[in-house]
Motif scaffolding. Sequence first.
Motif, PDB file in Angstrom:
ATOM      1  N   ARG A 559       0.848  -1.202   0.000  1.00  0.00           N
ATOM      2  CA  ARG A 559       0.000   0.000   0.000  1.00  0.00           C
ATOM      3  C   ARG A 559       0.881   1.249   0.000  1.00  0.00           C
ATOM      4  O   ARG A 559       1.910   1.305   0.692  1.00  0.00           O
ATOM      5  CB  ARG A 559      -0.890   0.019   1.239  1.00  0.00           C
ATOM      6  CG  ARG A 559      -1.963  -1.054   1.256  1.00  0.00           C
ATOM      7  CD  ARG A 559      -3.051  -0.828   0.249  1.00  0.00           C
ATOM      8  NE  ARG A 559      -3.666   0.501   0.387  1.00  0.00           N
ATOM      9  CZ  ARG A 559      -4.721   0.913  -0.319  1.00  0.00           C
ATOM     10  NH1 ARG A 559      -5.251   0.116  -1.215  1.00  0.00           N
ATOM     11  NH2 ARG A 559      -5.201   2.113  -0.137  1.00  0.00           N
ATOM     12  N   PRO A 560       0.493   2.288  -0.735  1.00  0.00           N
ATOM     13  CA  PRO A 560       1.315   3.515  -0.801  1.00  0.00           C
ATOM     14  C   PRO A 560       1.411   4.249   0.535  1.00  0.00           C
ATOM     15  O   PRO A 560       2.352   5.013   0.755  1.00  0.00           O
ATOM     16  CB  PRO A 560       0.598   4.361  -1.853  1.00  0.00           C
ATOM     17  CG  PRO A 560      -0.798   3.820  -1.926  1.00  0.00           C
ATOM     18  CD  PRO A 560      -0.680   2.363  -1.631  1.00  0.00           C
ATOM     19  N   GLU A 561       0.451   4.023   1.445  1.00  0.00           N
ATOM     20  CA  GLU A 561       0.477   4.711   2.737  1.00  0.00           C
ATOM     21  C   GLU A 561       1.454   4.059   3.716  1.00  0.00           C
ATOM     22  O   GLU A 561       1.769   4.636   4.753  1.00  0.00           O
ATOM     23  CB  GLU A 561      -0.923   4.701   3.379  1.00  0.00           C
ATOM     24  CG  GLU A 561      -1.997   5.432   2.589  1.00  0.00           C
ATOM     25  CD  GLU A 561      -2.682   4.497   1.597  1.00  0.00           C
ATOM     26  OE1 GLU A 561      -3.715   4.899   1.028  1.00  0.00           O
ATOM     27  OE2 GLU A 561      -2.184   3.357   1.385  1.00  0.00           O
ATOM     28  N   VAL A 562       1.909   2.842   3.419  1.00  0.00           N
ATOM     29  CA  VAL A 562       2.667   2.034   4.384  1.00  0.00           C
ATOM     30  C   VAL A 562       4.161   2.092   4.111  1.00  0.00           C
ATOM     31  O   VAL A 562       4.607   1.942   2.974  1.00  0.00           O
ATOM     32  CB  VAL A 562       2.185   0.564   4.351  1.00  0.00           C
ATOM     33  CG1 VAL A 562       3.051  -0.309   5.241  1.00  0.00           C
ATOM     34  CG2 VAL A 562       0.719   0.483   4.797  1.00  0.00           C
ATOM     35  N   ASP A 563       4.922   2.310   5.190  1.00  0.00           N
ATOM     36  CA  ASP A 563       6.375   2.295   5.082  1.00  0.00           C
ATOM     37  C   ASP A 563       6.907   0.878   5.313  1.00  0.00           C
ATOM     38  O   ASP A 563       7.686   0.352   4.518  1.00  0.00           O
ATOM     39  CB  ASP A 563       6.986   3.249   6.118  1.00  0.00           C
ATOM     40  CG  ASP A 563       8.507   3.212   6.092  1.00  0.00           C
ATOM     41  OD1 ASP A 563       9.081   3.560   5.055  1.00  0.00           O
ATOM     42  OD2 ASP A 563       9.105   2.821   7.112  1.00  0.00           O
ATOM     43  N   VAL A 683       1.358  10.566   6.435  1.00  0.00           N
ATOM     44  CA  VAL A 683       0.112   9.800   6.380  1.00  0.00           C
ATOM     45  C   VAL A 683      -0.562   9.869   7.756  1.00  0.00           C
ATOM     46  O   VAL A 683       0.054   9.544   8.772  1.00  0.00           O
ATOM     47  CB  VAL A 683       0.370   8.328   5.999  1.00  0.00           C
ATOM     48  CG1 VAL A 683      -0.926   7.525   6.049  1.00  0.00           C
ATOM     49  CG2 VAL A 683       0.991   8.235   4.618  1.00  0.00           C
ATOM     50  N   SER A 684      -1.798  10.310   7.785  1.00  0.00           N
ATOM     51  CA  SER A 684      -2.503  10.422   9.065  1.00  0.00           C
ATOM     52  C   SER A 684      -2.863   9.043   9.596  1.00  0.00           C
ATOM     53  O   SER A 684      -2.926   8.058   8.842  1.00  0.00           O
ATOM     54  CB  SER A 684      -3.787  11.247   8.893  1.00  0.00           C
ATOM     55  OG  SER A 684      -4.722  10.537   8.093  1.00  0.00           O
ATOM     56  N   ALA A 685      -3.098   8.977  10.908  1.00  0.00           N
ATOM     57  CA  ALA A 685      -3.432   7.701  11.546  1.00  0.00           C
ATOM     58  C   ALA A 685      -4.727   7.122  10.973  1.00  0.00           C
ATOM     59  O   ALA A 685      -4.826   5.918  10.722  1.00  0.00           O
ATOM     60  CB  ALA A 685      -3.561   7.898  13.057  1.00  0.00           C
ATOM     61  N   LYS A 689      -4.814   3.647   8.880  1.00  0.00           N
ATOM     62  CA  LYS A 689      -5.587   2.531   9.428  1.00  0.00           C
ATOM     63  C   LYS A 689      -6.645   2.065   8.442  1.00  0.00           C
ATOM     64  O   LYS A 689      -6.866   0.853   8.274  1.00  0.00           O
ATOM     65  CB  LYS A 689      -6.236   2.954  10.747  1.00  0.00           C
ATOM     66  CG  LYS A 689      -6.946   1.820  11.478  1.00  0.00           C
ATOM     67  CD  LYS A 689      -7.510   2.288  12.813  1.00  0.00           C
ATOM     68  CE  LYS A 689      -8.221   1.142  13.527  1.00  0.00           C
ATOM     69  NZ  LYS A 689      -8.806   1.551  14.823  1.00  0.00           N
ATOM     70  N   ALA A 690      -7.296   3.015   7.754  1.00  0.00           N
ATOM     71  CA  ALA A 690      -8.315   2.654   6.762  1.00  0.00           C
ATOM     72  C   ALA A 690      -7.708   1.852   5.620  1.00  0.00           C
ATOM     73  O   ALA A 690      -8.309   0.881   5.121  1.00  0.00           O
ATOM     74  CB  ALA A 690      -8.987   3.914   6.231  1.00  0.00           C
TER      75      ALA A 690
END
Length: 853
Positions: A559-563, A683-685, A689-690
């Motif tokens: 996912r692009p939001e995940v490091d 990236v906001s929490a 999470k979503a």
Amino acid sequence: MNASVRISVSSLRAHRRRFAGTFLAVLLGVAFLAGTLVMGDTLRAGFDTMFGNATSGTDAVVRSAGTITTPGESQGVRQPVDTDLVAAVEKAAGVAAAEPDIQGAGQLVGANGKPIGGQGPPTLAGNWIDDPKLNSYQLAEGRAPSKSGEVVVNRGAAEKGDLKIGDTTTLRTPDPVEVTVVGLATFGGEDGMAQVTYTGMTRSDAEKYLTAKPGEAASILVRAGPGTGQRELVDALTPVLPKGVEAITGQELAEENTDMISGQFLSLFTTFLLVFSGVALLVATFSIHNTFAIVVAQRTRENALLRALGASRRQVTASTLVEASVVAVVASAAGLAGGIGIAAGLQALFPAIGFPFPEGDLVISGLSMILPLAVGIVVCLGSALLPAVRAGRTAPLAALRETAVDQSGASRTRAVVGSALAALAVAVTLTGVIVSPSLWLAGSGAILAIAAFVVLGPVASTTAVRALGSPLDKLRGVTGGLARRNALRSPKRTAATAGALMIGVAVVSLFTVFGASLKATMDQTVSRSFAGDVAVSTPSFGAGGSGLSPRLAPAIADRPEVDTAVGIGRGVAEVDGKGRALTVTDPVALERTFDLGDVQGTMRDLGDDGIAITENEADKQGLKTGDTAQLAFTDGKKQTFTVRAVYGRSELAGDYVITRDAWAPHRTQDSDTLVAVTFKDGVSAADGKAAVEKVATAYGNPEVQTRDEYAQSSAGGIDMMLTLVYALLALAVLIALLGIANTLTLAVHERTRELGLLRAVGQTRAQLRAMVRWESVLVAAFGTVGGLALGGFLGWVLVKASDGASDSAFAFAMPPFQLTVVALVGVSAGALAGLRPARRAARLDVLRAIATE
């Protein structure tokens, strides 16, 4: 002696109300103990029958001979056997049929989308065995699975998940598999084996989802032909089995299964209940002793007259002990009946809360009846022994004078002995938790502390009641002052009355403090070790649940939001001959997501022959970076690993870390227990999470939690434990309240003339009731404060002793809100206990009361 018996029986008839509290205290304690023993016997017999029925058609089991057992677990992990061995087994003499038994973890999802079971007991899946005699489960409705995706589930799991034949649902293996229910099964005639869930699949599906590769099974079940006994069959099988594979009889298998349930669950469960039975009986001891002490004090002139008329000390003592014996025998016998009623009630109640008793009648053994009866009699007689001896020492001249107020509680000898015990308790405890950590020393110190509290109780009661009752003079005027003086009259009696409540409150406080400390420890562990933003886990503990798919972490990482997303799996191996749990993961991602403390060496190049271990384990094994260690796996293979990293903290990361590539050749059913995720900067929490939840939905919808939520859910079992503890300790508190009420009732009888005079000089009924109630509150407040202090100290001892005996760092926490609630409940309970004695006191006829001698 006959005269003593007649006097005792006459006294009991004339003053039976005096012993009502003692009777109830013994009855409740014995009933709880007897109910626990009967329930344990019934459960064991039920499981014996159930396992016997389930395995009645299996005459022999072929399985791997060795197991690897890790610390803290009683059931080891076995190597699978080759299904090609079935052909050789079928050719052995006396064999009628043989079937491979494939087993693994598989958790069904109910009609509401929530997983079924998993809160402790196993959630099993396996191949459906067509031979009905070899299959532990019997088809009750529908048909057997015949093609991929069809399953049979045990009827209890289907009812819990609201599943019916023809319904389609998800089976977590841990990869989500869509399945259709085509049949419902029973186990040994029951809808299921307690809370265990079972899903039967086709053999090809079981091999695909539950094993590392086709051709492996947990065991091979064998049925003998006509005329062949189980032992004879095992003897015939043994020569055809390869090295490392054994055969056992079906009877031995049933006994192992029963021992597993009895040794793990039943023994723990019944021991837990027996501990609380002991607490209840200990509290009852205080109440019983106090009742007889007061009765003996009230009968001083009567006993003195008996002595003046020629009765010997032995006869007076025997008379009191006969009274205690009658109360003990009658109350204990009634307690046995009550215990049987408790067991019957639990047998009916447990199915309603999701834990079915195996069907069958209650099993009432001789030991389950004799032991509680003997304990009840011994506790009652032991509690009455000192008052009886004191009664025998009554001098004949005491008949000529009024009984003096008891001052023995404030004696200098008691103060010296109590102080010495307290000093010794502190010294032993500090040695056991700080100087030389030892659970035995800490436990001994805790026992000495309890003894010191009991001895010092009468000494402390005078000061404590004065301090606690000082506001009453201002708040309640003369009524409050009289209540305080009444509580101060007999320090020994006040301390003995409050002692029962003190023990109950102390145990409640102990578990409250320990539970809060466990929560604080879990929160500390997660906060210190877990550097991720969210955690993905399955809501299960114990052997239940199926874990997480190993493919979930890579899918989240895309996912692009995940490091970073790292999955934490579990394996087992013997390290230099000792069973150890292995953490199977990506070491580089692990180091980025978890705080491992100081790392010697590097986690980056473990490869398929490297291992990382904690400093503590390295010290135990005498290893350092660059050294080698031999690991033996459940598949029988041994491999030498090089220690390439030594890290400081284990906690969430475990003591041994290897890569997935290193574990792959030896794994069975692969799963993760946790996926830790960190988001990219910016990236906001909520957005992160979503995004994770969207991916998790496709993998059986496991729970996605923030760090704080994960820490709270990890400690969720503690709240369940505390709820059960509080419910069980309610019995001990109830017995303590009976003791307070009985003491006050006897005190009202003792002070009948005095109360009449108070009413004669103008005290109203309301003021009299208030005086007795406030006396009860003061006694309860003293017991509650003492219990809080003792419980807090014992909680600290337990936490520090656990810290010294464990590799993990325990945090000590005193929960102010919960302890305040305990204090309020204790004091309120005292007010409740005083209601009936206060009402009886207010109803006294003034003229008759004044005329009383």
